[in-house]
Design a protein around this motif. Structure first.
Motif, PDB file in Angstrom:
ATOM      1  N   ARG A 355      25.260   3.310  31.632  1.00 53.62           N
ATOM      2  CA  ARG A 355      25.553   4.360  32.385  1.00 53.62           C
ATOM      3  C   ARG A 355      24.561   5.704  31.747  1.00 53.62           C
ATOM      4  O   ARG A 355      24.812   5.830  30.459  1.00 53.62           O
ATOM      5  CB  ARG A 355      26.875   4.720  32.351  1.00 53.62           C
ATOM      6  CG  ARG A 355      27.231   5.928  33.279  1.00 53.62           C
ATOM      7  CD  ARG A 355      28.723   6.252  33.245  1.00 53.62           C
ATOM      8  NE  ARG A 355      29.131   7.857  34.119  1.00 53.62           N
ATOM      9  CZ  ARG A 355      28.905   8.736  33.373  1.00 53.62           C
ATOM     10  NH1 ARG A 355      28.666   8.920  32.171  1.00 53.62           N
ATOM     11  NH2 ARG A 355      28.913   9.881  34.282  1.00 53.62           N
ATOM     12  N   GLY A 356      24.061   6.238  32.464  1.00 53.59           N
ATOM     13  CA  GLY A 356      23.271   7.348  31.941  1.00 53.59           C
ATOM     14  C   GLY A 356      21.952   7.060  31.246  1.00 53.59           C
ATOM     15  O   GLY A 356      21.209   7.940  30.934  1.00 53.59           O
ATOM     16  N   VAL A 357      21.579   5.805  31.407  1.00 52.01           N
ATOM     17  CA  VAL A 357      20.455   5.339  30.700  1.00 52.01           C
ATOM     18  C   VAL A 357      19.579   4.983  31.759  1.00 52.01           C
ATOM     19  O   VAL A 357      19.536   4.329  32.688  1.00 52.01           O
ATOM     20  CB  VAL A 357      20.668   4.173  29.968  1.00 52.01           C
ATOM     21  CG1 VAL A 357      19.316   3.552  29.204  1.00 52.01           C
ATOM     22  CG2 VAL A 357      21.604   4.531  28.646  1.00 52.01           C
ATOM     23  N   LYS A 358      18.204   5.782  31.692  1.00 50.94           N
ATOM     24  CA  LYS A 358      17.171   5.323  32.466  1.00 50.94           C
ATOM     25  C   LYS A 358      16.706   3.879  32.526  1.00 50.94           C
ATOM     26  O   LYS A 358      16.400   3.289  31.443  1.00 50.94           O
ATOM     27  CB  LYS A 358      15.878   6.194  32.172  1.00 50.94           C
ATOM     28  CG  LYS A 358      14.560   5.765  33.327  1.00 50.94           C
ATOM     29  CD  LYS A 358      13.535   6.743  32.891  1.00 50.94           C
ATOM     30  CE  LYS A 358      12.433   6.532  33.732  1.00 50.94           C
ATOM     31  NZ  LYS A 358      11.185   7.218  33.262  1.00 50.94           N
ATOM     32  N   LEU A 359      16.423   3.361  33.649  1.00 49.84           N
ATOM     33  CA  LEU A 359      16.156   1.889  33.909  1.00 49.84           C
ATOM     34  C   LEU A 359      14.959   1.583  32.823  1.00 49.84           C
ATOM     35  O   LEU A 359      13.798   2.220  32.752  1.00 49.84           O
ATOM     36  CB  LEU A 359      15.897   1.385  35.302  1.00 49.84           C
ATOM     37  CG  LEU A 359      16.723   1.284  36.223  1.00 49.84           C
ATOM     38  CD1 LEU A 359      16.425   0.859  37.596  1.00 49.84           C
ATOM     39  CD2 LEU A 359      18.005   0.106  35.705  1.00 49.84           C
ATOM     40  N   PRO A 360      14.967   0.660  31.957  1.00 54.78           N
ATOM     41  CA  PRO A 360      13.776   0.455  30.996  1.00 54.78           C
ATOM     42  C   PRO A 360      12.862  -0.199  31.703  1.00 54.78           C
ATOM     43  O   PRO A 360      13.001  -1.054  32.709  1.00 54.78           O
ATOM     44  CB  PRO A 360      14.425  -0.370  29.967  1.00 54.78           C
ATOM     45  CG  PRO A 360      15.462  -1.199  30.786  1.00 54.78           C
ATOM     46  CD  PRO A 360      16.140  -0.376  31.484  1.00 54.78           C
ATOM     47  N   ASP A 361      11.558   0.094  31.632  1.00 54.37           N
ATOM     48  CA  ASP A 361      10.219  -0.472  32.204  1.00 54.37           C
ATOM     49  C   ASP A 361      10.000  -1.809  31.347  1.00 54.37           C
ATOM     50  O   ASP A 361       9.182  -2.603  31.707  1.00 54.37           O
ATOM     51  CB  ASP A 361       9.208   0.539  32.318  1.00 54.37           C
ATOM     52  CG  ASP A 361       9.489   1.462  33.418  1.00 54.37           C
ATOM     53  OD1 ASP A 361       9.956   0.985  34.661  1.00 54.37           O
ATOM     54  OD2 ASP A 361       9.329   2.592  33.359  1.00 54.37           O
ATOM     55  N   THR A 362       9.907  -1.450  29.898  1.00 55.37           N
ATOM     56  CA  THR A 362       9.419  -2.451  29.015  1.00 55.37           C
ATOM     57  C   THR A 362      10.307  -2.770  27.921  1.00 55.37           C
ATOM     58  O   THR A 362      11.377  -1.962  27.777  1.00 55.37           O
ATOM     59  CB  THR A 362       8.079  -1.943  28.382  1.00 55.37           C
ATOM     60  OG1 THR A 362       8.292  -0.777  27.454  1.00 55.37           O
ATOM     61  CG2 THR A 362       6.944  -1.577  29.365  1.00 55.37           C
TER      62      THR A 362
END
Length: 375
Positions: A355-362
């Motif tokens: 929660r509150g963490v940006k979706l990781p791209d890598t």
């Protein structure tokens, strides 16, 4: 089962929109044809294609919605999409009572599925997936279209990514899931999906053994599932709970109620424990989709969900055998499903809160500090 890893790989390589459309078409064709098929062998082949398309479509749709809506509306796929699944189950009770022949019921389902074809043209590709592939101009156009529909100002242009990073993302595959930063997440999530699916479908298969008619128990199961999904959608946005807390809480409630129901024979109390357990399992079942999607980076998110869903199907396949064990000893199914829920709930301590963490791209984005949120 085959459609899950294939659909996950396809959506990561070719895009969420393409995988969703192809899965929908593969689903629709055998659904319509199965009404008139002359033999069991041909019908079985059609059902295989139906299951393949359904697996590709469902998994890809959830990934697409999760990536488009973002953190502020993360509860929507948890309660809205999953509630539609439960409402479909509820609708099956009156449909099955009116359409007693399986061909009539299949025809009604095929007509309902045809509505999906009408909305496919309005779909947009996931801007997050486009950006991860280096197609930033296309991603910006999609974001501008979304902003226009929502009457919001246009977003600024997306910065061009590093070419080497983009090439690395495009060639990512199963090997990325073996990265030490993802191994624990991957193993725990696979066990979680196996356990929650076995308990979820096992409870559904046990509906006929509780002291209610089959139609009434199926309808009540659907209502309780909707309540569980809505509760999960509420809990994941609370700072004192989040994704992890909702999954753990659902497993603990479900596991405890199932264990207690194994030793109860009084009708009213048994029904209370049964549906309370179903409520807890449904809460975890709804949240685990979003939680898993947020644990893995964009370039392998579809593949990770596909493999996790594969473990879920294995759990669903084994659940009937556990349910049948009730004919030997009526305490076995609730005991087995209850222990599975408690084990899966305990394993969540190894996973981080998302929660509150940006979706990781890598993979390099894993471990990002959560954003401050006082809601």
């Amino acid at each position: 089962m085959l459609g899950l890893p294939v659909g996950g790989w396809w959506s990561d390589k070719r895009g969420r929109k393409e995988a969703f459309i192809v899965g929908t078409v593969i689903l629709q064709v055998p659904a319509a044809m199965s009404v008139w098929l002359p033999s069991y062998e041909i019908y079985a082949a059609a059902r295989f294609l139906f299951g393949f398309g359904q697996a590709v479509m469902d998994m890809t749709a959830f990934v697409l919605v999760t990536e488009v809506l973002g953190e502020q509306m993360a509860s929507v796929p948890v309660w809205w999409m999953n509630s539609m699944f439960a409402i479909g189950q509820i609708a099956m009770s009156p449909l099955a009572m009116v359409m007693t022949h399986w061909r009539e019921l299949n025809l009604a389902i095929a007509v309902l599925l045809a509505t999906l074809l009408a909305v496919m043209c309005s779909l947009s590709e996931s801007p997050k997936w486009l950006a991860s592939q280096g197609r930033t101009s296309e991603a910006h156009k999609v974001l501008c279209r979304i902003a226009k529909v929502n009457k919001r100002p246009k977003p600024p242009p997306i910065a061009e990514p590093d070419l080497q990073i983009t090439q690395k993302q495009q060639t990512a595959g199963v090997g990325v899931l073996c990265d030490r930063r993802l191994t624990v997440r991957f193993v725990v999530s696979c066990i979680t999906w196996f356990c929650v699916s076995a308990a979820f479908y096992g409870l559904g298969l046990s509906a006929g053994s509780i002291p209610l008619s089959l139609y009434a128990s199926n309808l009540l199961n659907g209502v309780v599932q909707v309540a569980g999904y809505v509760t999960g959608g509420y809990l994941i946005q609370r700072h004192w709970c989040g994704r992890k807390g909702a999954v753990v809480g659902g497993f603990l409630v479900g596991g405890a109620c199932l264990l207690l129901s194994a030793f109860v024979r009084q009708k009213v109390v048994l029904l209370m424990f049964y549906y309370a357990g179903s409520f807890g399992v449904s809460t975890s079942f709804g949240v685990v989709f979003l939680y898993t999607a947020e644990l893995f980076p964009t370039n392998v998110r579809g593949l990770a969900l596909g493999i996790n869903s594969l473990f879920a199907r294995v759990g669903a396949m084994l659940s009937p055998y556990v349910a049948v064990a009730g004919s030997i000893n009526h305490t076995l199914p609730p005991l087995i499903f209850g222990v599975m829920c408690l084990v899966a709930g305990g394993l969540q301590v190894l996973l981080p809160e998302t929660r509150g963490v940006k979706l990781p791209d890598t993979v390099d984005d894993i471990g990002r500090v959560p954003a401050e949120d006082n809601s």
